[in-house]
Design an enzyme around this catalytic site. Structure first.
Site, mmCIF file in Angstrom:
data_model
loop_
_atom_site.group_PDB
_atom_site.id
_atom_site.type_symbol
_atom_site.label_atom_id
_atom_site.label_comp_id
_atom_site.label_asym_id
_atom_site.label_seq_id
_atom_site.Cartn_x
_atom_site.Cartn_y
_atom_site.Cartn_z
ATOM 1 N N VAL A 66 1.770 -4.690 5.769
ATOM 2 C CA VAL A 66 2.485 -4.153 4.611
ATOM 3 C C VAL A 66 1.619 -3.104 3.885
ATOM 4 C CG1 VAL A 66 1.832 -6.015 3.013
ATOM 5 C CG2 VAL A 66 3.966 -4.792 2.670
ATOM 6 N N ASP A 67 0.322 -3.289 3.913
ATOM 7 C CA ASP A 67 -0.619 -2.340 3.307
ATOM 8 C C ASP A 67 -0.463 -0.949 3.960
ATOM 9 O OD1 ASP A 67 -2.745 -1.406 1.808
ATOM 10 O OD2 ASP A 67 -4.302 -2.509 2.893
HETATM 11 N N1 AR6 Z 1 7.605 -4.953 3.847
HETATM 12 C C1 AR6 Z 1 7.497 -6.266 3.501
HETATM 13 N N2 AR6 Z 1 6.715 -7.140 4.164
HETATM 14 C C2 AR6 Z 1 6.012 -6.679 5.227
HETATM 15 C C3 AR6 Z 1 6.071 -5.338 5.663
HETATM 16 C C4 AR6 Z 1 6.904 -4.452 4.910
HETATM 17 N N3 AR6 Z 1 7.016 -3.159 5.222
HETATM 18 N N4 AR6 Z 1 5.254 -5.196 6.743
HETATM 19 C C5 AR6 Z 1 4.727 -6.415 6.993
HETATM 20 N N5 AR6 Z 1 5.187 -7.316 6.096
HETATM 21 P P1 AR6 Z 1 0.022 -8.538 6.307
HETATM 22 P P2 AR6 Z 1 -2.017 -10.230 5.016
HETATM 23 C C6 AR6 Z 1 4.886 -8.764 5.951
HETATM 24 O O1 AR6 Z 1 -0.629 -8.688 7.639
HETATM 25 O O2 AR6 Z 1 -1.722 -11.350 5.940
HETATM 26 C C7 AR6 Z 1 -3.771 -5.528 6.178
HETATM 27 O O3 AR6 Z 1 -4.388 -4.857 7.230
HETATM 28 C C8 AR6 Z 1 4.399 -9.499 7.181
HETATM 29 O O4 AR6 Z 1 5.498 -9.899 7.997
HETATM 30 O O5 AR6 Z 1 0.526 -7.204 5.923
HETATM 31 O O6 AR6 Z 1 -2.137 -10.511 3.548
HETATM 32 C C9 AR6 Z 1 -4.565 -5.438 4.888
HETATM 33 O O7 AR6 Z 1 -5.251 -4.209 4.755
HETATM 34 C C10 AR6 Z 1 3.724 -10.703 6.527
HETATM 35 O O8 AR6 Z 1 4.673 -11.751 6.305
HETATM 36 O O9 AR6 Z 1 -0.981 -9.002 5.118
HETATM 37 C C11 AR6 Z 1 -5.494 -6.590 4.996
HETATM 38 O O10 AR6 Z 1 -6.649 -6.254 5.745
HETATM 39 C C12 AR6 Z 1 3.255 -10.198 5.175
HETATM 40 O O11 AR6 Z 1 3.840 -8.905 5.019
HETATM 41 C C13 AR6 Z 1 -4.698 -7.624 5.747
HETATM 42 O O12 AR6 Z 1 -3.712 -6.904 6.487
HETATM 43 C C14 AR6 Z 1 1.760 -10.066 5.044
HETATM 44 O O13 AR6 Z 1 1.204 -9.590 6.266
HETATM 45 C C15 AR6 Z 1 -3.970 -8.549 4.800
HETATM 46 O O14 AR6 Z 1 -3.363 -9.569 5.535
#
Ligand code: AR6
Length: 167
Positions: A32-33
């Protein structure tokens, strides 16, 4: 505070704030980042760099706020979820703090609506059912005089079904 649940992409949300599941370096990443920085453009990263230079990053459980660049939201709140290490490293407390600190920041900026992704449940490996309960309880217990709406944005079906049961 009204609670809403949607399945989709948080970068499309028209809430006053959207929350980013960032890392402590604050300079973007995957998941998501990555989606938020791609869709929002360089103005968000520029402000993240200023914050990083000032305070040296953001520890797990805390949150910072920036502009939202080209996104429909007004602000992005960047919070850093805990990496799941089995549950004995204060992961639950840190995840709870992510939600509370983000809500407090939104309130401090007099924002009326905020959308959260499922923090830590992607790359950081937090078990989804436990994360959903913690997220839901944190938001439910929060009493706010300015915030009117909180949206849980689930990207994957598993999280969506878990939140549906809770809400
Ligand atoms: N909109 C909403 N949710 C989303 C989207 C989106 N566009 N894309 C993914 N998700 P993650 P974390 C969901 O991995 O576990 C990054 O590299 C996804 O399905 O984004 O907190 C950062 O820079 C999941 O349920 O974040 C950090 O290094 C949720 O967002 C690390 O990942 C969180 O997945 C953070 O890891």
């Amino acid at each position: 505070m009204k609670l809403e649940l949607i399945k989709g992409d948080i970068t499309k949300c028209h809430t006053d704030a959207i929350v980013n599941a960032a890392n402590s370096g604050l300079l973007g990443g995957g998941g998501v980042d990555g989606a938020i920085h791609r869709a929002g453009g360089s103005a968000i990263l520029e402000e993240c760099i200023v914050i990083r230079d000032r305070q040296g990053g953001c520890p797990a459980g805390e949150a910072v706020i920036t502009n939202a660049g080209n996104l429909p939201a007004k602000r992005v709140i960047h919070t850093v979820g805990p990496v799941w290490k089995g549950g004995q490293q204060n992961e639950k407390e840190k995840l709870h703090s992510c939600y509370i600190n983000s809500l407090q920041l939104a309130e401090a900026y007099e924002l009326e609506s905020i959308a959260f992704p499922n923090i830590s449940t992607g790359v950081y490996g937090y078990p989804k059912a436990q994360a959903a309960k913690t997220a839901f309880n944190a938001v439910k217990s929060y009493k706010s005089s300015t915030l009117r709406k909180v949206v849980f944005v689930c990207f994957d079906e598993e999280n969506y079904q878990l939140y549906k049961r809770l809400i």
